[in-house]
Design a protein around this motif. Structure first.
Motif, PDB file in Angstrom:
ATOM      1  N   GLY A  65      61.757   6.495  46.111  1.00 39.50           N
ATOM      2  CA  GLY A  65      62.870   7.363  45.487  1.00 39.50           C
ATOM      3  C   GLY A  65      63.659   6.616  44.538  1.00 39.50           C
ATOM      4  O   GLY A  65      63.128   5.389  43.935  1.00 39.50           O
ATOM      5  N   PRO A  66      64.923   6.980  44.036  1.00 38.14           N
ATOM      6  CA  PRO A  66      65.614   6.463  43.069  1.00 38.14           C
ATOM      7  C   PRO A  66      66.235   4.965  43.363  1.00 38.14           C
ATOM      8  O   PRO A  66      66.657   4.131  42.532  1.00 38.14           O
ATOM      9  CB  PRO A  66      66.640   7.249  42.642  1.00 38.14           C
TER      10      PRO A  66
ATOM     11  N   GLN B  37      76.509   8.558  44.106  1.00 40.60           N
ATOM     12  CA  GLN B  37      77.069   9.812  43.860  1.00 40.60           C
ATOM     13  C   GLN B  37      75.827  10.778  43.752  1.00 40.60           C
ATOM     14  O   GLN B  37      74.558  10.398  43.861  1.00 40.60           O
ATOM     15  CB  GLN B  37      77.667   9.953  42.411  1.00 40.60           C
ATOM     16  N   VAL B  38      76.213  12.290  43.850  1.00 40.76           N
ATOM     17  CA  VAL B  38      75.211  13.195  44.150  1.00 40.76           C
ATOM     18  C   VAL B  38      74.418  12.993  42.584  1.00 40.76           C
ATOM     19  O   VAL B  38      72.922  13.084  42.822  1.00 40.76           O
ATOM     20  CB  VAL B  38      75.904  14.564  44.171  1.00 40.76           C
ATOM     21  N   GLU B  39      75.015  12.848  41.639  1.00 39.95           N
ATOM     22  CA  GLU B  39      74.094  12.835  40.268  1.00 39.95           C
ATOM     23  C   GLU B  39      73.122  11.738  40.319  1.00 39.95           C
ATOM     24  O   GLU B  39      72.087  11.974  39.740  1.00 39.95           O
ATOM     25  CB  GLU B  39      74.844  12.643  39.052  1.00 39.95           C
ATOM     26  N   ASP B  40      73.615  10.352  40.892  1.00 39.98           N
ATOM     27  CA  ASP B  40      72.418   9.387  41.058  1.00 39.98           C
ATOM     28  C   ASP B  40      71.324   9.848  41.926  1.00 39.98           C
ATOM     29  O   ASP B  40      70.123   9.402  41.660  1.00 39.98           O
ATOM     30  CB  ASP B  40      73.296   8.269  41.852  1.00 39.98           C
ATOM     31  N   ALA B  41      71.541  10.475  43.139  1.00 42.59           N
ATOM     32  CA  ALA B  41      70.630  10.671  44.076  1.00 42.59           C
ATOM     33  C   ALA B  41      69.504  11.572  43.640  1.00 42.59           C
ATOM     34  O   ALA B  41      68.270  11.926  43.981  1.00 42.59           O
ATOM     35  CB  ALA B  41      71.369  10.885  45.559  1.00 42.59           C
ATOM     36  N   LEU B  42      70.025  12.574  42.754  1.00 45.72           N
ATOM     37  CA  LEU B  42      69.246  13.680  42.299  1.00 45.72           C
ATOM     38  C   LEU B  42      68.201  13.285  41.084  1.00 45.72           C
ATOM     39  O   LEU B  42      67.308  13.969  40.334  1.00 45.72           O
ATOM     40  CB  LEU B  42      70.018  14.953  41.809  1.00 45.72           C
ATOM     41  N   LYS B  43      68.130  12.098  40.837  1.00 43.36           N
ATOM     42  CA  LYS B  43      67.295  11.371  39.576  1.00 43.36           C
ATOM     43  C   LYS B  43      66.231  10.646  40.316  1.00 43.36           C
ATOM     44  O   LYS B  43      65.996   9.541  40.317  1.00 43.36           O
ATOM     45  CB  LYS B  43      68.272  10.355  38.629  1.00 43.36           C
ATOM     46  N   HIS B  44      64.976  11.697  40.630  1.00 36.64           N
ATOM     47  CA  HIS B  44      63.904  10.976  41.127  1.00 36.64           C
ATOM     48  C   HIS B  44      63.236  10.539  39.940  1.00 36.64           C
ATOM     49  O   HIS B  44      63.022  11.197  39.060  1.00 36.64           O
ATOM     50  CB  HIS B  44      63.095  12.293  41.788  1.00 36.64           C
TER      51      HIS B  44
ATOM     52  N   SER C 135      64.208  12.457  49.343  1.00 31.48           N
ATOM     53  CA  SER C 135      63.470  11.485  48.944  1.00 31.48           C
ATOM     54  C   SER C 135      64.129  10.111  48.843  1.00 31.48           C
ATOM     55  O   SER C 135      63.832   9.139  49.111  1.00 31.48           O
ATOM     56  CB  SER C 135      62.788  11.990  47.795  1.00 31.48           C
ATOM     57  N   ALA C 136      65.660  10.255  48.444  1.00 35.51           N
ATOM     58  CA  ALA C 136      66.465   9.227  48.123  1.00 35.51           C
ATOM     59  C   ALA C 136      66.767   8.534  49.321  1.00 35.51           C
ATOM     60  O   ALA C 136      66.922   7.364  49.435  1.00 35.51           O
ATOM     61  CB  ALA C 136      67.724   9.742  47.449  1.00 35.51           C
ATOM     62  N   THR C 137      67.005   9.371  50.440  1.00 37.53           N
ATOM     63  CA  THR C 137      67.328   8.675  51.636  1.00 37.53           C
ATOM     64  C   THR C 137      65.819   8.099  52.577  1.00 37.53           C
ATOM     65  O   THR C 137      66.130   7.587  53.357  1.00 37.53           O
ATOM     66  CB  THR C 137      68.095   9.748  52.606  1.00 37.53           C
TER      67      THR C 137
ATOM     68  N   PRO D   5      55.322   2.843  43.857  1.00 37.93           N
ATOM     69  CA  PRO D   5      56.430   3.414  42.960  1.00 37.93           C
ATOM     70  C   PRO D   5      55.715   4.335  41.996  1.00 37.93           C
ATOM     71  O   PRO D   5      56.491   5.349  41.426  1.00 37.93           O
ATOM     72  CB  PRO D   5      56.959   2.249  42.403  1.00 37.93           C
ATOM     73  N   GLN D   6      54.215   4.093  41.347  1.00 40.11           N
ATOM     74  CA  GLN D   6      53.801   4.903  40.362  1.00 40.11           C
ATOM     75  C   GLN D   6      53.442   6.151  40.740  1.00 40.11           C
ATOM     76  O   GLN D   6      53.101   6.928  40.015  1.00 40.11           O
ATOM     77  CB  GLN D   6      52.543   4.063  39.900  1.00 40.11           C
TER      78      GLN D   6
END
Length: 380
Positions: A175-176, A189-196, A209-211, A239-240
């Motif tokens: 995840g991010p 923030q929400v925007e950070d977590a949505l950047k997969h 995925s972020a959690t 990660p790849q």
């Protein structure tokens, strides 16, 4: 001509399924269902000409009826509509791309009607795997995984006798926030977590995925899909996102499925199994890749994965409490009502308070979901 019905046609998996249909004239869409994206549904109806289209709310359905009054399509609504689509005589395969536990009842109905399931709804097996898998075996229908990881495992098992698995290697991008500490996640923030970093997905699964709750749900799903013990499933952070997952056999040979991150591949494989069809996509270039890395998951920072293992070990109704708490907590985070690190805390509290049921019926599962929602609303 293979006829398919799609639940969740306006979401990420649904729209990519329609891309696959668009490029394969051997596929025909006979039914579509979505939540509230009426304009997008109208466009899909005009392009793919389904016999039935479903919207979750009556308001959305009424709007859609007005928009497509010139077309010979039946518009249905709510759970009754999903069930009608699930059992419609014309469909051979039901693609369950709908998000949430509302996918369970239509999946059961479709299996009972003899439909193969292209499964993209994690909640179905997470909460009701003990019902779904025996029913599918009884009815002689296929459960064809659409998740990239489970599709990779499914492909790696092709041609191998049952019972030879030593270990499933379930890969995760991380995840991010891979590599960050809990302290570094406090003000996310929400925007950070949505950047997969690798995949383009819907909001809910991107937060999962972020959690790393998403990977925990996939662990439970893999247990049911492939009939293995929990201790035979190892999460590997990769990660790849080139190795989509792998299987280690009893002789310690490891077979993996590799490819670029493209959900159309597992979707198309599920729809045409056991055939492989050409896919217009970027080919994997190992010379450009240079290197692949692998790490152990950080269960202390990403407690969601640890909680999923805990729920899976307890079994019964505990995975439902985990899943429902996560659904509610993610919705609250997306609405900016809680912090990012509150998500695993809410899950943990709900699991601790839940009155566990050993062999839950479908009614028990749905009631556990509602109890969890009520409990969160009373506490947060």
């Amino acid at each position: 001509m293979k006829k398919i019905a799609i639940l969740g046609s306006t979401g990420s998996i649904g729209t990519q399924t329609l891309e696959v249909v668009r490029n394969n004239p051997e596929l025909q869409v006979v039914a579509l269902a979505a939540g509230k994206s009426v304009e997008q549904m109208e466009q899909q109806i005009r392009e793919f000409h389904p016999l039935i289209a479903g919207m979750w709310s009556e308001e959305a359905a009424a709007d859609l009826r007005r928009r497509v009054a010139d077309l010979p399509v039946k518009v249905v609504t709510g759970m009754d509509g999903l069930l009608e689509i699930a059992v419609m005589p014309g469909a051979q395969v039901l693609v369950t791309a709908i998000v949430g536990m509302i996918g369970i009842r239509p999946t059961i109905a479709a299996i009972e009607a003899g439909k193969d399931i292209a499964l993209a709804n994690k909640e179905t097996l997470v909460t009701a795997g003990h019902i779904i898998m025996p029913l599918a075996a009884k009815m002689g229908v296929k459960i064809l995984p659409v998740d990239s990881e489970h599709s990779a495992i499914f492909q790696s098992l092709n041609g191998e006798p049952k019972g030879r698995i030593e270990k499933i290697l379930l890969t995760a991008s991380g995840g991010p926030f891979r590599g960050r500490t809990r302290e570094q996640l406090v003000n996310i923030q929400v925007e950070d977590a949505l950047k997969h970093p690798n995949w383009s997905m819907g909001h809910k699964i991107t937060i999962d995925s972020a959690t790393m709750v998403n990977k925990g749900l996939e662990v439970i799903e893999a247990k049911w899909l492939f009939g293995v013990d929990l201790d035979q499933i190892q999460v590997v952070v990769h990660p790849q996102s080139v190795i989509h997952s792998a299987v280690e056999f009893q002789d310690h040979a490891v077979i993996a499925q590799l490819g670029t991150p493209d959900m159309r591949l597992p979707i198309q494989y599920a729809l045409f199994y056991p055939e492989r069809k050409p896919l217009q996509s970027e080919a994997l270039d190992l010379f450009k890749l240079h290197t692949m890395t692998f790490e152990e998951p950080d269960l202390g920072t990403f407690r969601g994965l640890a909680l999923a293992y805990e729920a899976a070990r307890r079994g019964g109704s505990m995975p439902t409490a985990l899943n429902a708490a996560n659904e509610k907590a993610v919705a609250m985070f997306l609405d900016r009502k809680i912090h990012f690190l509150d998500i695993p805390e809410i899950i943990s509290e709900c699991m601790a308070a839940h009155q566990w049921i050993d062999h839950p019926s479908l009614e028990d599962i749905l009631e556990t979901e509602q109890w969890t929602y009520r409990y969160i609303e009373s506490r947060w």
